[in-house]
Scaffold this motif. Structure first.
Motif, short mmCIF file in Angstrom:
data_model
loop_
_atom_site.label_atom_id
_atom_site.label_comp_id
_atom_site.label_asym_id
_atom_site.label_seq_id
_atom_site.Cartn_x
_atom_site.Cartn_y
_atom_site.Cartn_z
N ASP A 55 0.81 -1.06 0.11
CA ASP A 55 -0.05 -0.10 -0.02
C ASP A 55 0.93 1.10 -0.07
O ASP A 55 0.56 2.25 -0.85
CB ASP A 55 -0.92 0.08 1.27
CG ASP A 55 -2.11 -1.00 1.19
OD1 ASP A 55 -2.40 -1.57 0.01
OD2 ASP A 55 -2.65 -1.19 2.19
N LEU A 56 1.89 1.27 0.78
CA LEU A 56 2.63 2.34 1.02
C LEU A 56 3.47 2.63 -0.35
O LEU A 56 3.67 3.62 -1.07
CB LEU A 56 3.58 2.15 1.99
CG LEU A 56 3.26 2.48 3.26
CD1 LEU A 56 4.29 1.88 4.31
CD2 LEU A 56 2.81 3.91 3.69
N ARG A 57 3.91 1.35 -1.11
CA ARG A 57 4.67 1.73 -2.37
C ARG A 57 3.75 2.08 -3.57
O ARG A 57 4.01 2.81 -4.32
CB ARG A 57 5.13 0.05 -2.71
CG ARG A 57 6.50 0.00 -2.38
CD ARG A 57 7.05 -1.28 -3.06
NE ARG A 57 6.15 -2.55 -3.42
CZ ARG A 57 5.75 -3.32 -2.72
NH1 ARG A 57 6.25 -3.58 -1.25
NH2 ARG A 57 4.79 -4.39 -2.82
N LEU A 58 2.51 1.76 -3.49
CA LEU A 58 1.59 2.30 -4.53
C LEU A 58 1.00 3.60 -4.28
O LEU A 58 0.48 4.24 -5.14
CB LEU A 58 0.32 1.15 -4.60
CG LEU A 58 0.62 -0.20 -4.96
CD1 LEU A 58 -0.44 -1.13 -4.68
CD2 LEU A 58 1.14 0.05 -6.41
N SER A 59 1.04 4.16 -2.98
CA SER A 59 0.59 5.50 -2.56
C SER A 59 1.55 6.72 -2.33
O SER A 59 1.37 7.75 -2.90
CB SER A 59 0.03 5.64 -1.18
OG SER A 59 -0.80 4.44 -1.02
N TYR A 60 3.05 6.25 -2.56
CA TYR A 60 3.86 7.22 -2.41
C TYR A 60 4.89 7.02 -3.12
O TYR A 60 5.49 5.95 -3.57
CB TYR A 60 4.43 7.42 -0.73
CG TYR A 60 3.25 7.68 0.15
CD1 TYR A 60 2.65 8.80 0.08
CD2 TYR A 60 2.75 6.66 1.09
CE1 TYR A 60 1.49 9.06 0.89
CE2 TYR A 60 1.77 6.84 2.00
CZ TYR A 60 1.24 8.30 1.93
OH TYR A 60 0.12 8.38 2.46
N PHE A 61 5.41 8.27 -3.82
CA PHE A 61 6.71 8.29 -4.70
C PHE A 61 7.97 8.05 -4.07
O PHE A 61 8.83 7.28 -4.44
CB PHE A 61 6.54 9.72 -5.35
CG PHE A 61 8.06 10.03 -6.16
CD1 PHE A 61 8.08 9.38 -7.30
CD2 PHE A 61 8.86 10.84 -5.87
CE1 PHE A 61 9.12 9.58 -8.13
CE2 PHE A 61 9.90 11.07 -6.64
CZ PHE A 61 9.95 10.55 -7.71
N ASP A 62 8.08 8.50 -2.76
CA ASP A 62 9.49 8.57 -1.84
C ASP A 62 8.85 8.42 -0.42
O ASP A 62 7.76 9.23 0.00
CB ASP A 62 10.07 9.78 -2.36
CG ASP A 62 11.17 9.68 -1.54
OD1 ASP A 62 12.13 8.53 -1.41
OD2 ASP A 62 12.05 10.73 -1.03
N LEU A 63 9.69 8.08 0.50
CA LEU A 63 9.42 7.93 1.88
C LEU A 63 10.79 8.24 2.50
O LEU A 63 11.79 7.51 2.26
CB LEU A 63 8.88 6.48 2.31
CG LEU A 63 8.68 6.71 3.85
CD1 LEU A 63 7.19 5.62 4.05
CD2 LEU A 63 9.78 5.63 4.40
N ARG A 64 10.84 9.23 3.53
CA ARG A 64 12.18 9.56 4.22
C ARG A 64 11.81 9.46 5.66
O ARG A 64 10.67 9.81 6.17
CB ARG A 64 12.59 11.08 3.70
CG ARG A 64 13.81 11.45 4.55
CD ARG A 64 14.25 12.70 4.17
NE ARG A 64 13.23 13.84 4.60
CZ ARG A 64 13.11 14.16 5.65
NH1 ARG A 64 14.10 13.95 6.54
NH2 ARG A 64 12.48 15.26 5.83
N THR A 65 12.74 8.91 6.43
CA THR A 65 12.68 8.93 8.09
C THR A 65 13.66 9.67 8.38
O THR A 65 14.93 9.81 8.18
CB THR A 65 13.03 7.17 8.46
OG1 THR A 65 12.25 6.36 7.57
CG2 THR A 65 12.81 7.32 9.51
N ASP A 66 12.95 10.50 9.39
CA ASP A 66 13.81 11.25 10.31
C ASP A 66 13.86 10.68 11.58
O ASP A 66 12.78 10.58 12.38
CB ASP A 66 13.24 12.74 10.52
CG ASP A 66 13.97 14.07 11.03
OD1 ASP A 66 15.41 13.66 11.25
OD2 ASP A 66 13.84 15.00 10.80
N VAL A 67 15.26 10.08 12.08
CA VAL A 67 15.13 9.52 13.46
C VAL A 67 15.76 10.33 14.45
O VAL A 67 16.45 11.10 14.28
CB VAL A 67 16.29 8.37 13.42
CG1 VAL A 67 16.54 7.62 14.73
CG2 VAL A 67 15.90 7.29 12.37
N TYR A 68 14.81 10.41 15.49
CA TYR A 68 15.11 11.34 16.58
C TYR A 68 15.86 10.78 17.66
O TYR A 68 16.64 11.45 18.50
CB TYR A 68 13.76 11.85 17.39
CG TYR A 68 12.99 12.70 16.19
CD1 TYR A 68 13.56 13.84 15.37
CD2 TYR A 68 11.63 12.30 15.81
CE1 TYR A 68 12.44 14.57 14.59
CE2 TYR A 68 10.78 12.89 14.99
CZ TYR A 68 11.34 13.90 14.18
OH TYR A 68 10.80 14.57 13.35
#
Length: 120
Positions: A55-68
């Motif tokens: 679902d995420l692959r089909l919904s979003y062009f890119d995904l970035r994580t900001d680790v705190y």
């Protein structure tokens, strides 16, 4: 062999959730993730997590994580992070998907038991 902390950090920083084969490599066959979200309490097993990945692959062009933050003790890791996404319709604009706090227990060097909370 990587430590549990390194494995968890690699998974989130590489947007591993978008890659089915990577998920199959790092998720234990008996994985269970309890997720407390705006949709309520969900319990996800391997096939549910793979469906979420799709679902995420089909919904979003890119995904970035900001680790705190990331804390670990032996085979247990707690990570606090935010996911930012770019949609196919507007790939120039990055949007906050949600803030997350996730605790993982690794077994046999794979993600085994997790508890996650998220909020937009």
């Amino acid at each position: 062999m990587k430590s549990a902390k390194e494995q968890v950090l690699d998974f989130y920083q590489s947007a591993g959730i978008l890659n089915k084969n990577y998920c199959l490599d790092v998720l234990h066959e008996d994985v269970k993730l309890e997720w407390y979200s705006s949709k309520g309490h969900l319990v996800l097993e391997l096939n549910d997590i793979l469906a979420l990945s799709k679902d995420l692959r089909l919904s979003y062009f890119d995904l970035r994580t900001d680790v705190y933050d990331i804390l670990h003790e032996d085979n247990k890791v707690m990570i606090r992070y935010a996911y930012y996404v770019r949609t196919f319709e507007n790939s120039d604009e990055e949007l906050l998907l949600a803030h997350f706090f996730t605790s993982w227990e690794l077994k046999e060097n794979k993600f085994y038991r997790g508890v996650q909370m998220s909020q937009l």
